[in-house]
Design an enzyme around this catalytic site. Structure first.
Site, PDB file in Angstrom:
ATOM      1  N   ARG A   1       0.860  -1.205   0.000  1.00 15.00           N
ATOM      2  CA  ARG A   1       0.000   0.000   0.000  1.00 15.00           C
ATOM      3  C   ARG A   1       0.886   1.242   0.000  1.00 15.00           C
ATOM      4  O   ARG A   1       2.116   1.153   0.048  1.00 15.00           O
ATOM      5  CB  ARG A   1      -0.935  -0.010   1.209  1.00 15.00           C
ATOM      6  CG  ARG A   1      -0.194   0.102   2.531  1.00 15.00           C
ATOM      7  CD  ARG A   1      -1.145   0.004   3.707  1.00 15.00           C
ATOM      8  NE  ARG A   1      -0.528   0.582   4.900  1.00 15.00           N
ATOM      9  CZ  ARG A   1      -1.094   0.639   6.094  1.00 15.00           C
ATOM     10  NH1 ARG A   1      -2.303   0.133   6.268  1.00 15.00           N
ATOM     11  NH2 ARG A   1      -0.491   1.203   7.119  1.00 15.00           N
TER      12      ARG A   1
ATOM     13  N   VAL B   1      10.312  -7.985   7.167  1.00 16.57           N
ATOM     14  CA  VAL B   1      11.678  -7.498   6.925  1.00 16.57           C
ATOM     15  C   VAL B   1      12.548  -7.549   8.183  1.00 16.57           C
ATOM     16  O   VAL B   1      13.771  -7.493   8.081  1.00 16.57           O
ATOM     17  CB  VAL B   1      11.694  -6.049   6.364  1.00 16.57           C
ATOM     18  CG1 VAL B   1      10.941  -5.949   5.048  1.00 16.57           C
ATOM     19  CG2 VAL B   1      11.158  -5.044   7.377  1.00 16.57           C
TER      20      VAL B   1
ATOM     21  N   SER C   1      13.159   9.663   5.890  1.00 19.80           N
ATOM     22  CA  SER C   1      12.097  10.654   6.127  1.00 19.80           C
ATOM     23  C   SER C   1      12.741  11.984   6.479  1.00 19.80           C
ATOM     24  O   SER C   1      13.843  12.017   7.044  1.00 19.80           O
ATOM     25  CB  SER C   1      11.219  10.192   7.299  1.00 19.80           C
ATOM     26  OG  SER C   1      10.381  11.245   7.735  1.00 19.80           O
TER      27      SER C   1
ATOM     28  N   TYR D   1      11.160   6.836  15.770  1.00 20.74           N
ATOM     29  CA  TYR D   1      11.084   6.916  14.299  1.00 20.74           C
ATOM     30  C   TYR D   1      12.214   7.797  13.750  1.00 20.74           C
ATOM     31  O   TYR D   1      12.892   7.438  12.781  1.00 20.74           O
ATOM     32  CB  TYR D   1       9.716   7.488  13.920  1.00 20.74           C
ATOM     33  CG  TYR D   1       9.434   7.570  12.441  1.00 20.74           C
ATOM     34  CD1 TYR D   1       9.110   6.426  11.715  1.00 20.74           C
ATOM     35  CD2 TYR D   1       9.460   8.786  11.772  1.00 20.74           C
ATOM     36  CE1 TYR D   1       8.820   6.498  10.353  1.00 20.74           C
ATOM     37  CE2 TYR D   1       9.173   8.874  10.419  1.00 20.74           C
ATOM     38  CZ  TYR D   1       8.848   7.721   9.716  1.00 20.74           C
ATOM     39  OH  TYR D   1       8.575   7.797   8.373  1.00 20.74           O
TER      40      TYR D   1
ATOM     41  N   LYS E   1      15.254   6.670  11.212  1.00 21.82           N
ATOM     42  CA  LYS E   1      15.397   7.249   9.873  1.00 21.82           C
ATOM     43  C   LYS E   1      16.729   7.985   9.716  1.00 21.82           C
ATOM     44  O   LYS E   1      17.324   7.989   8.627  1.00 21.82           O
ATOM     45  CB  LYS E   1      14.214   8.163   9.567  1.00 21.82           C
ATOM     46  CG  LYS E   1      12.880   7.432   9.447  1.00 21.82           C
ATOM     47  CD  LYS E   1      12.895   6.398   8.316  1.00 21.82           C
ATOM     48  CE  LYS E   1      11.518   5.844   8.009  1.00 21.82           C
ATOM     49  NZ  LYS E   1      11.540   4.849   6.917  1.00 21.82           N
TER      50      LYS E   1
ATOM     51  N   ILE F   1       3.415  12.734   3.066  1.00 20.83           N
ATOM     52  CA  ILE F   1       2.813  12.048   1.921  1.00 20.83           C
ATOM     53  C   ILE F   1       1.467  11.471   2.371  1.00 20.83           C
ATOM     54  O   ILE F   1       1.383  10.865   3.449  1.00 20.83           O
ATOM     55  CB  ILE F   1       3.742  10.914   1.407  1.00 20.83           C
ATOM     56  CG1 ILE F   1       5.186  11.415   1.205  1.00 20.83           C
ATOM     57  CG2 ILE F   1       3.173  10.288   0.134  1.00 20.83           C
ATOM     58  CD1 ILE F   1       5.376  12.503   0.182  1.00 20.83           C
TER      59      ILE F   1
HETATM   60  P1  NAD Z   1       2.170   2.559   5.048  1.00 20.22           P
HETATM   61  O1  NAD Z   1       1.929   2.303   6.495  1.00 20.22           O
HETATM   62  O2  NAD Z   1       1.035   2.984   4.206  1.00 20.22           O
HETATM   63  O3  NAD Z   1       2.860   1.278   4.363  1.00 20.22           O
HETATM   64  C1  NAD Z   1       3.919   0.622   4.993  1.00 20.22           C
HETATM   65  C2  NAD Z   1       4.253  -0.645   4.237  1.00 20.22           C
HETATM   66  O4  NAD Z   1       5.312  -1.318   4.947  1.00 20.22           O
HETATM   67  C3  NAD Z   1       3.101  -1.629   4.140  1.00 20.22           C
HETATM   68  O5  NAD Z   1       3.178  -2.281   2.880  1.00 20.22           O
HETATM   69  C4  NAD Z   1       3.405  -2.642   5.254  1.00 20.22           C
HETATM   70  O6  NAD Z   1       2.885  -3.940   5.010  1.00 20.22           O
HETATM   71  C5  NAD Z   1       4.927  -2.668   5.164  1.00 20.22           C
HETATM   72  N1  NAD Z   1       5.534  -3.179   6.404  1.00 20.22           N
HETATM   73  C6  NAD Z   1       5.446  -2.671   7.655  1.00 20.22           C
HETATM   74  N2  NAD Z   1       6.134  -3.435   8.516  1.00 20.22           N
HETATM   75  C7  NAD Z   1       6.668  -4.459   7.777  1.00 20.22           C
HETATM   76  C8  NAD Z   1       7.466  -5.581   8.097  1.00 20.22           C
HETATM   77  N3  NAD Z   1       7.869  -5.831   9.359  1.00 20.22           N
HETATM   78  N4  NAD Z   1       7.828  -6.427   7.088  1.00 20.22           N
HETATM   79  C9  NAD Z   1       7.407  -6.200   5.820  1.00 20.22           C
HETATM   80  N5  NAD Z   1       6.660  -5.148   5.473  1.00 20.22           N
HETATM   81  C10 NAD Z   1       6.286  -4.300   6.443  1.00 20.22           C
HETATM   82  O7  NAD Z   1       3.354   3.647   5.011  1.00 20.22           O
HETATM   83  P2  NAD Z   1       3.800   4.685   3.871  1.00 20.22           P
HETATM   84  O8  NAD Z   1       3.299   6.022   4.261  1.00 20.22           O
HETATM   85  O9  NAD Z   1       3.515   4.138   2.532  1.00 20.22           O
HETATM   86  O10 NAD Z   1       5.367   4.687   4.169  1.00 20.22           O
HETATM   87  C11 NAD Z   1       6.309   3.969   3.380  1.00 20.22           C
HETATM   88  C12 NAD Z   1       7.704   4.392   3.812  1.00 20.22           C
HETATM   89  O11 NAD Z   1       7.845   5.804   3.648  1.00 20.22           O
HETATM   90  C13 NAD Z   1       8.025   4.104   5.275  1.00 20.22           C
HETATM   91  O12 NAD Z   1       9.360   3.725   5.424  1.00 20.22           O
HETATM   92  C14 NAD Z   1       7.788   5.462   5.937  1.00 20.22           C
HETATM   93  O13 NAD Z   1       8.538   5.591   7.122  1.00 20.22           O
HETATM   94  C15 NAD Z   1       8.274   6.394   4.853  1.00 20.22           C
HETATM   95  N6  NAD Z   1       7.759   7.751   4.946  1.00 20.22           N
HETATM   96  C16 NAD Z   1       6.427   8.003   4.858  1.00 20.22           C
HETATM   97  C17 NAD Z   1       5.983   9.321   4.944  1.00 20.22           C
HETATM   98  C18 NAD Z   1       4.534   9.698   4.838  1.00 20.22           C
HETATM   99  O14 NAD Z   1       4.234  10.894   5.013  1.00 20.22           O
HETATM  100  N7  NAD Z   1       3.643   8.784   4.551  1.00 20.22           N
HETATM  101  C19 NAD Z   1       6.900  10.351   5.135  1.00 20.22           C
HETATM  102  C20 NAD Z   1       8.250  10.049   5.223  1.00 20.22           C
HETATM  103  C21 NAD Z   1       8.673   8.742   5.117  1.00 20.22           C
END
Ligand code: NAD
Length: 243
Positions: free
Chosen positions: A13, A60, A138, A151, A155, A184
């Site tokens: 997702r 992971v 991030s 977090y 990061k 995001i």
């Molecule tokens: P999300 O929660 O929508 O998706 C996270 C994904 O990681 C999912 O597919 C989930 O199944 C997978 N996941 C979580 N734990 C796992 C594990 N132990 N093993 C395998 N898969 C695992 O998050 P997102 O917003 O799509 O974020 C994706 C990445 O971007 C993350 O690393 C997050 O820290 C980073 N990020 C997000 C934002 C934001 O604003 N959304 C900002 C900065 C960084």
């Protein structure tokens, strides 16, 4: 681009799914990893490209699971060209109330998971003398944030890890870079109160929240031939929020 195989973690997702769709459109073969098998299968079914893909449920933060996943990718698709370490979680809370479990879980997934996958693909990339590793960090890893000490630490560590891997593997034409998204719109950020969202929007010069596709574009660039001479960098994708 045929036979360029890329692993995307956290692809079920949000940003990871957007990355998978973009790389599929760009012609890569994909191995999609996440914990939720059904959601992963849904993403796989929506891929726009004609390339091959594998759906590989796995955690992971388990080295055994990561080795199994990478072994299957190599056996069923071929040698890995690119790795996108995107899987990540938050367990927010103020420091005085932060549990040991909340600290460890975030470090285990965000940092140790990145280490495990990178380690598991390195030997093969070294033999091929080419490879691209992109770690999703991030802006919080650059600025810190109240309520996100775990977090932010994970990061920031991913950025330092990225720079070290870039130095270590550069001699084999393997690049390692990070992408630092700002705000995001995904499930991860969906729960934030409206007042917090409005405050954040005011700090974004481009006057909109980011989309998964904004991050996916940066990842696609760092995987491409155009980025062959870029390594150890952190590319901030935040609409200007922290600059
Ligand atoms: P999300 O929660 O929508 O998706 C996270 C994904 O990681 C999912 O597919 C989930 O199944 C997978 N996941 C979580 N734990 C796992 C594990 N132990 N093993 C395998 N898969 C695992 O998050 P997102 O917003 O799509 O974020 C994706 C990445 O971007 C993350 O690393 C997050 O820290 C980073 N990020 C997000 C934002 C934001 O604003 N959304 C900002 C900065 C960084």
């Amino acid at each position: 681009m045929s036979n360029r195989i890329v692993i995307v973690t956290g692809a079920s997702r949000g940003i990871g799914a957007a990355i998978a769709r973009r790389l599929s459109a760009d012609g890569y073969d994909l191995a999609l990893v996440a914990r939720n098998a059904d959601a992963l299968a849904g993403v796989a079914a929506s891929l726009p490209g004609a390339g091959r893909h594998l759906v590989l449920p796995g955690d992971v933060s388990s080295y055994e699971a990561v080795e199994t996943v990478v072994g299957r990718v190599q056996q069923e698709l071929g040698p890995v060209y690119g790795l996108v370490n995107n899987a990540g979680i938050t367990r927010d809370g103020l420091l005085v109330r932060m549990s040991d479990a909340a600290w460890r879980e975030v470090l285990d997934v965000n940092l140790t998971g990145t280490f495990y996958f990178t380690k598991a693909v390195t030997a093969s990339m070294m033999r091929q003398k080419i490879g691209r590793i992109v770690n999703i960090t991030s802006v919080i890893g650059l600025t810190g944030n109240a309520g996100q000490a775990n977090y932010a630490a994970s990061k920031a560590a991913v950025i330092a890890f990225t720079k070290s891997v870039a130095r270590e593997l550069g001699g084999r034409a393997i690049t390692c870079n990070a992408v630092a998204p700002g705000f995001i719109e995904t499930d991860m950020t969906a729960g934030l109160p409206d007042a917090v969202r409005a405050g954040m929007l005011g700090d974004i010069p481009l006057k909109r929240f980011g989309q998964g596709e904004d991050v996916a574009g940066a990842v696609a660039f760092l995987l491409s031939q155009d980025a062959a001479y870029i390594t150890g960098q952190t590319l901030v994708v935040d609409g200007g929020m922290v600059t």
